[in-house]
Design a protein around this motif. Sequence first.
Motif, PDB file in Angstrom:
ATOM      1  N   HIS A   1       0.832  -1.204   0.000  1.00 58.13           N
ATOM      2  CA  HIS A   1       0.000   0.000   0.000  1.00 58.13           C
ATOM      3  C   HIS A   1       0.861   1.246   0.000  1.00 58.13           C
ATOM      4  O   HIS A   1       1.838   1.323   0.719  1.00 58.13           O
ATOM      5  N   GLY A   2       0.455   2.204  -0.764  1.00 54.93           N
ATOM      6  CA  GLY A   2       1.097   3.510  -0.674  1.00 54.93           C
ATOM      7  C   GLY A   2       2.388   3.616  -1.459  1.00 54.93           C
ATOM      8  O   GLY A   2       2.924   4.695  -1.604  1.00 54.93           O
ATOM      9  N   SER A   3       2.889   2.508  -1.988  1.00 58.50           N
ATOM     10  CA  SER A   3       4.176   2.595  -2.660  1.00 58.50           C
ATOM     11  C   SER A   3       4.076   3.460  -3.905  1.00 58.50           C
ATOM     12  O   SER A   3       3.172   3.298  -4.712  1.00 58.50           O
ATOM     13  N   GLY A   4       5.020   4.350  -4.031  1.00 60.79           N
ATOM     14  CA  GLY A   4       5.090   5.161  -5.235  1.00 60.79           C
ATOM     15  C   GLY A   4       3.992   6.186  -5.373  1.00 60.79           C
ATOM     16  O   GLY A   4       3.832   6.778  -6.420  1.00 60.79           O
ATOM     17  N   ARG A   5       3.240   6.391  -4.322  1.00 61.40           N
ATOM     18  CA  ARG A   5       2.162   7.361  -4.451  1.00 61.40           C
ATOM     19  C   ARG A   5       2.453   8.562  -3.574  1.00 61.40           C
ATOM     20  O   ARG A   5       2.585   8.428  -2.365  1.00 61.40           O
ATOM     21  N   VAL A   6       2.543   9.716  -4.199  1.00 61.19           N
ATOM     22  CA  VAL A   6       2.781  10.931  -3.436  1.00 61.19           C
ATOM     23  C   VAL A   6       1.531  11.235  -2.627  1.00 61.19           C
ATOM     24  O   VAL A   6       1.590  11.532  -1.444  1.00 61.19           O
ATOM     25  N   ASN A   7       0.418  11.125  -3.281  1.00 58.43           N
ATOM     26  CA  ASN A   7      -0.835  11.396  -2.597  1.00 58.43           C
ATOM     27  C   ASN A   7      -1.796  10.231  -2.804  1.00 58.43           C
ATOM     28  O   ASN A   7      -2.463  10.144  -3.819  1.00 58.43           O
TER      29      ASN A   7
ATOM     30  N   LYS B   1     -13.293  20.086 -10.540  1.00 60.96           N
ATOM     31  CA  LYS B   1     -11.869  20.061 -10.196  1.00 60.96           C
ATOM     32  C   LYS B   1     -11.715  19.055  -9.056  1.00 60.96           C
ATOM     33  O   LYS B   1     -12.216  19.270  -7.956  1.00 60.96           O
ATOM     34  N   ILE B   2     -11.050  17.962  -9.335  1.00 53.09           N
ATOM     35  CA  ILE B   2     -10.914  16.897  -8.331  1.00 53.09           C
ATOM     36  C   ILE B   2      -9.480  16.918  -7.811  1.00 53.09           C
ATOM     37  O   ILE B   2      -8.535  16.804  -8.580  1.00 53.09           O
ATOM     38  N   GLU B   3      -9.341  17.087  -6.522  1.00 51.67           N
ATOM     39  CA  GLU B   3      -8.012  17.218  -5.909  1.00 51.67           C
ATOM     40  C   GLU B   3      -7.236  15.898  -5.943  1.00 51.67           C
ATOM     41  O   GLU B   3      -6.026  15.888  -6.129  1.00 51.67           O
ATOM     42  N   GLU B   4      -7.946  14.816  -5.721  1.00 49.79           N
ATOM     43  CA  GLU B   4      -7.267  13.540  -5.566  1.00 49.79           C
ATOM     44  C   GLU B   4      -6.939  12.919  -6.919  1.00 49.79           C
ATOM     45  O   GLU B   4      -7.575  13.212  -7.920  1.00 49.79           O
ATOM     46  N   GLU B   5      -5.953  12.024  -6.898  1.00 53.13           N
ATOM     47  CA  GLU B   5      -5.567  11.331  -8.135  1.00 53.13           C
ATOM     48  C   GLU B   5      -6.412  10.087  -8.372  1.00 53.13           C
ATOM     49  O   GLU B   5      -6.387   9.513  -9.449  1.00 53.13           O
ATOM     50  N   TYR B   6      -7.083   9.643  -7.328  1.00 55.85           N
ATOM     51  CA  TYR B   6      -7.851   8.400  -7.433  1.00 55.85           C
ATOM     52  C   TYR B   6      -9.316   8.673  -7.101  1.00 55.85           C
ATOM     53  O   TYR B   6      -9.628   9.572  -6.329  1.00 55.85           O
TER      54      TYR B   6
ATOM     55  N   GLY C   1      -0.571   2.730  -8.273  1.00 48.54           N
ATOM     56  CA  GLY C   1      -0.093   3.253  -9.552  1.00 48.54           C
ATOM     57  C   GLY C   1      -1.001   2.842 -10.678  1.00 48.54           C
ATOM     58  O   GLY C   1      -2.157   3.237 -10.742  1.00 48.54           O
ATOM     59  N   LYS C   2      -0.499   1.996 -11.547  1.00 52.82           N
ATOM     60  CA  LYS C   2      -1.314   1.579 -12.686  1.00 52.82           C
ATOM     61  C   LYS C   2      -2.097   0.295 -12.418  1.00 52.82           C
ATOM     62  O   LYS C   2      -2.631  -0.304 -13.326  1.00 52.82           O
ATOM     63  N   HIS C   3      -2.092  -0.138 -11.161  1.00 55.06           N
ATOM     64  CA  HIS C   3      -2.858  -1.335 -10.833  1.00 55.06           C
ATOM     65  C   HIS C   3      -4.235  -0.953 -10.312  1.00 55.06           C
ATOM     66  O   HIS C   3      -4.359  -0.502  -9.185  1.00 55.06           O
ATOM     67  N   PRO C   4      -5.234  -1.117 -11.111  1.00 52.10           N
ATOM     68  CA  PRO C   4      -6.581  -0.795 -10.659  1.00 52.10           C
ATOM     69  C   PRO C   4      -7.134  -1.885  -9.750  1.00 52.10           C
ATOM     70  O   PRO C   4      -6.605  -2.994  -9.723  1.00 52.10           O
ATOM     71  N   ALA C   5      -8.158  -1.565  -9.019  1.00 54.12           N
ATOM     72  CA  ALA C   5      -8.771  -2.554  -8.137  1.00 54.12           C
ATOM     73  C   ALA C   5     -10.279  -2.505  -8.287  1.00 54.12           C
ATOM     74  O   ALA C   5     -10.843  -1.484  -8.643  1.00 54.12           O
ATOM     75  N   ALA C   6     -10.918  -3.609  -8.017  1.00 54.09           N
ATOM     76  CA  ALA C   6     -12.355  -3.656  -8.193  1.00 54.09           C
ATOM     77  C   ALA C   6     -12.956  -4.786  -7.389  1.00 54.09           C
ATOM     78  O   ALA C   6     -12.254  -5.676  -6.925  1.00 54.09           O
ATOM     79  N   TYR C   7     -14.268  -4.701  -7.241  1.00 56.37           N
ATOM     80  CA  TYR C   7     -15.001  -5.781  -6.597  1.00 56.37           C
ATOM     81  C   TYR C   7     -15.734  -6.580  -7.667  1.00 56.37           C
ATOM     82  O   TYR C   7     -16.476  -5.997  -8.470  1.00 56.37           O
ATOM     83  N   PRO C   8     -15.550  -7.884  -7.710  1.00 54.73           N
ATOM     84  CA  PRO C   8     -16.236  -8.676  -8.738  1.00 54.73           C
ATOM     85  C   PRO C   8     -17.680  -8.999  -8.347  1.00 54.73           C
ATOM     86  O   PRO C   8     -17.906  -9.798  -7.443  1.00 54.73           O
ATOM     87  N   PHE C   9     -18.611  -8.382  -8.998  1.00 53.59           N
ATOM     88  CA  PHE C   9     -20.013  -8.640  -8.697  1.00 53.59           C
ATOM     89  C   PHE C   9     -20.455  -9.930  -9.373  1.00 53.59           C
ATOM     90  O   PHE C   9     -20.380 -10.048 -10.587  1.00 53.59           O
ATOM     91  N   PHE C  10     -20.918 -10.852  -8.557  1.00 56.89           N
ATOM     92  CA  PHE C  10     -21.170 -12.174  -9.125  1.00 56.89           C
ATOM     93  C   PHE C  10     -22.364 -12.210 -10.071  1.00 56.89           C
ATOM     94  O   PHE C  10     -22.494 -13.113 -10.848  1.00 56.89           O
ATOM     95  N   TYR C  11     -23.246 -11.198  -9.992  1.00 60.82           N
ATOM     96  CA  TYR C  11     -24.428 -11.273 -10.853  1.00 60.82           C
ATOM     97  C   TYR C  11     -24.240 -10.585 -12.201  1.00 60.82           C
ATOM     98  O   TYR C  11     -25.155 -10.519 -12.993  1.00 60.82           O
ATOM     99  N   ILE C  12     -23.038 -10.068 -12.436  1.00 58.12           N
ATOM    100  CA  ILE C  12     -22.823  -9.393 -13.712  1.00 58.12           C
ATOM    101  C   ILE C  12     -22.423 -10.428 -14.758  1.00 58.12           C
ATOM    102  O   ILE C  12     -21.259 -10.617 -15.061  1.00 58.12           O
TER     103      ILE C  12
ATOM    104  N   MET D   1      -9.156   8.071   2.622  1.00 55.99           N
ATOM    105  CA  MET D   1     -10.343   8.658   1.992  1.00 55.99           C
ATOM    106  C   MET D   1     -10.168  10.169   1.899  1.00 55.99           C
ATOM    107  O   MET D   1      -9.805  10.819   2.869  1.00 55.99           O
ATOM    108  N   GLY D   2     -10.398  10.696   0.720  1.00 53.53           N
ATOM    109  CA  GLY D   2     -10.326  12.142   0.518  1.00 53.53           C
ATOM    110  C   GLY D   2     -11.717  12.744   0.539  1.00 53.53           C
ATOM    111  O   GLY D   2     -12.547  12.378   1.363  1.00 53.53           O
TER     112      GLY D   2
END
Length: 293
Positions: A46-52, A141-146, A166-177, A89-90
Motif C-alpha cells: 500500500h502507498g508505494s510510489g504514491r505521493v498522494n 476540479k478533483i483534488e485527488e488522483e484516485y 499506480g497503474k494497478h486498478p482494483a475492483a469488486y467482482p459482482f457475481f451477478y454481472i 479517503m479524501g
Amino acid sequence: MRKMSIGRGSLCLFAAVIIGFPFATYNFTTFWIRYQDPGLVKSVPHGSGRVNPKFHVAVTASDAPYSKWQCRIMYYWYKRSKDRAGSEMGGFTRVLHSGRPDNLMEEIPTFVVDPLPNGVDQGYVVLNRPWAFLQWLEKAKIEEEYVLMGEPDHIFVKPLPNLAHGKHPAAYPFFYIKPAENEKILRRYAYAVASALHGVKHTLHKEFMVQPPWESKVGKSYIIHYTYGCDYTMKGELTYGKIGEWRFDKRQYLNRPPPKNLTLPPPGVPESVVRLVKMINEATANIPRWEDI
Ligand SMILES: *[C@@H]1O[C@H](CO)[C@@H](O)[C@H](O)[C@H]1NC(C)=O
C-alpha cells in the motif's frame, strides 16, 4: 478506484482502480486471474510510489427520496470513517443527475449534472449514472488522483485505504454481472467493455464488500452493500423470495426514508444483517431532520 488524468478537455482514464463500482463478470474475473500473477500484485505494498494516495469518493444520485435517504446514510458513514487511522479517503461528491439542486445541497457535497436527454435512457434510468460520472469528470476540479465510485447503498464499515497501486486498478467482482443472464445491468457492462477496450485490468478484491444476506459475516470487508432484501422467519431462517416475518429491504422505502430505530432481526439472523440494521439505526438517529426529507 481509478487513477485519473484529465487534460485539456480530453478525458484520459488510465491505471484504473475502481472499487465498489460493479462491472466485472465471472468471465472477466477468470480472464484476469489467468493473465496476472497474483503474487505480483501482493508484492506491491500500500502507498508505494504514491505521493498522494488519497482517493475521492463519488456517488451518483437522483433527487428521488429513495436515492436521498441512501446517500444521507452513506455520507454519514463516510464521515465517520474518513479521519480514522488507516483511512486514505479524501473528499466526497454526490453527483446529482437531476439537472437542478435539491434540498441536500448543504448536508452533502454535491455536484449537479444534467440527466440524459429525453428518451436516451430507453426506460432504464440507471443509464444516467455513467453519463453523470463523465460530466463530473470533465467539469469538476478533483483534488485527488484516485476516485472510488460507490453507490448510495454502500455503508463504509471501517476506514478505507486506497487499494489502487499506480497503474494497478482494483475492483469488486459482482457475481451477478453475467451478460447472458442479466441484460439489464447495462451500465456495468459498459464499464467492463470500456476497460477491456483500453487494456485496463483490475485487481479484484472479493473481500472488499459484503452483501447481506448472502454473506453472513462482515469480517474484513470495508463496505456493506444492501442491495438485496433480507427476509427471515422469527426463528432466524432466511425466506429469500418470500416476505419474511422480519425484513429489511431498501425497496420498502421508495417514497420515504425508513423510520428511525428499525426493529433488530430476531436471534439467529447472520451478523452481517444485524450489523446493517444497527448501522442504519445509528445513522438515522444522528442525521438531523431524518424524517423530513
Ligand atoms: C428502539 O426501539 C426499541 C423497541 O423496539 C426500544 O426498546 C428502544 O428504546 C428504542 N430506542 C430508541 C433510541 O428510540
